[in-house]
Design a protein around this motif. Sequence first.
Motif, PDB file in Angstrom:
ATOM      1  N   ASP A   6       0.867  -1.212  -0.087  1.00 23.20           N
ATOM      2  CA  ASP A   6      -0.059   0.037   0.157  1.00 23.20           C
ATOM      3  C   ASP A   6       0.714   1.219  -0.163  1.00 23.20           C
ATOM      4  O   ASP A   6       0.559   2.192  -0.589  1.00 23.20           O
ATOM      5  CB  ASP A   6      -0.994  -0.075   1.028  1.00 23.20           C
ATOM      6  N   ALA A   7       1.816   1.321   0.755  1.00 26.19           N
ATOM      7  CA  ALA A   7       2.837   2.492   0.888  1.00 26.19           C
ATOM      8  C   ALA A   7       3.413   2.682  -0.615  1.00 26.19           C
ATOM      9  O   ALA A   7       3.622   3.762  -0.980  1.00 26.19           O
ATOM     10  CB  ALA A   7       3.859   2.003   1.963  1.00 26.19           C
ATOM     11  N   ARG A   8       3.922   1.545  -1.194  1.00 25.96           N
ATOM     12  CA  ARG A   8       4.408   1.796  -2.630  1.00 25.96           C
ATOM     13  C   ARG A   8       3.573   2.325  -3.368  1.00 25.96           C
ATOM     14  O   ARG A   8       3.861   3.141  -4.264  1.00 25.96           O
ATOM     15  CB  ARG A   8       4.991   0.371  -2.873  1.00 25.96           C
ATOM     16  N   ASN A   9       2.192   1.973  -3.418  1.00 29.38           N
ATOM     17  CA  ASN A   9       1.337   2.348  -4.486  1.00 29.38           C
ATOM     18  C   ASN A   9       1.000   3.616  -4.248  1.00 29.38           C
ATOM     19  O   ASN A   9       0.474   4.372  -5.242  1.00 29.38           O
ATOM     20  CB  ASN A   9       0.156   1.524  -4.408  1.00 29.38           C
ATOM     21  N   GLU A  10       0.787   4.016  -3.009  1.00 32.93           N
ATOM     22  CA  GLU A  10       0.449   5.483  -2.834  1.00 32.93           C
ATOM     23  C   GLU A  10       1.581   6.465  -3.017  1.00 32.93           C
ATOM     24  O   GLU A  10       1.296   7.523  -3.376  1.00 32.93           O
ATOM     25  CB  GLU A  10       0.483   5.594  -1.017  1.00 32.93           C
TER      26      GLU A  10
END
Length: 285
Positions: A6-10
């Motif tokens: 999720d952090a990478r996609n954000e």
Amino acid sequence: MQTLIDARNEARRGAFARQMLIWDEVIYSDGMLGMLYSRMIESVSMQGWKIDAANDSAEAQAQKAALEDFYNSINGLQTAFGQLASAVFYGYAHLQFVEDAWGRRFEFIPQRYWVRPGELNNWQFNPQVHIGVDTGESVEDEILVVMEHPYPILFPASRASFERNHAKITWDNHMDRYGSAPVIITAPKDASAAVMDALERACDELKSGASVVLPPGCTAEPLKASAINENYFLSRVNLADKDQVRFVMAGTLTVLNESGSGTLAGSAHTDSWNSVVSAVCSKVA
């Protein structure tokens, strides 16, 4: 793992808060990576600086003198250079120029406070470090000094940190469960039920690392590990350490040798580190 995804996609869409908070924690909690980060920032901060005139004309020399006077008046200028170099680890770094009663200075604003709704748009300020948002407060570009780095070191290096921690946890769990090295116990052919019960109790005690006394006629032999399996967990931890050094040093293997060891490899260590610091300084400049 889902949190990391999720952090990478954000971050890909400009909402950097979650990614930067994770990387902050990696820097603070990982001794190896934290040391490499601190050493890089300090090394860049220790480098000198100078203004080169465009030519030998009087006008160019006057411009050089004016710039030298201005930058010499900035408090903590070399420290600001080091803070700007943090972009190599995080992907970007921001300094805000401030001039007030305390004088002139560049204030470093940590990466977690910044968002950008798309690579072609301006950086915006996220004062509350809201997770998942890619818009914030507008900031005057004229007061910012921004350095960007397309391949942040912390992206692969943090993965190596997680892999090392996983190896350590697995190692601890293995020791908690099995204690001493695996042992093969051989029972006599005509072992009675009482003897077999005693051997089962012995196996349970061996798991906790206890010493045991076997019934007559029984033998115990430690399980011989192959060269590949010996010290498997320690090898995995060491590999993660070396991976982190390689990521920081752009794959330079000589830095894994001790500096000042009196060997050619030790000298190469210093030369390699200086080369990396010089490369980072050229980006800062």
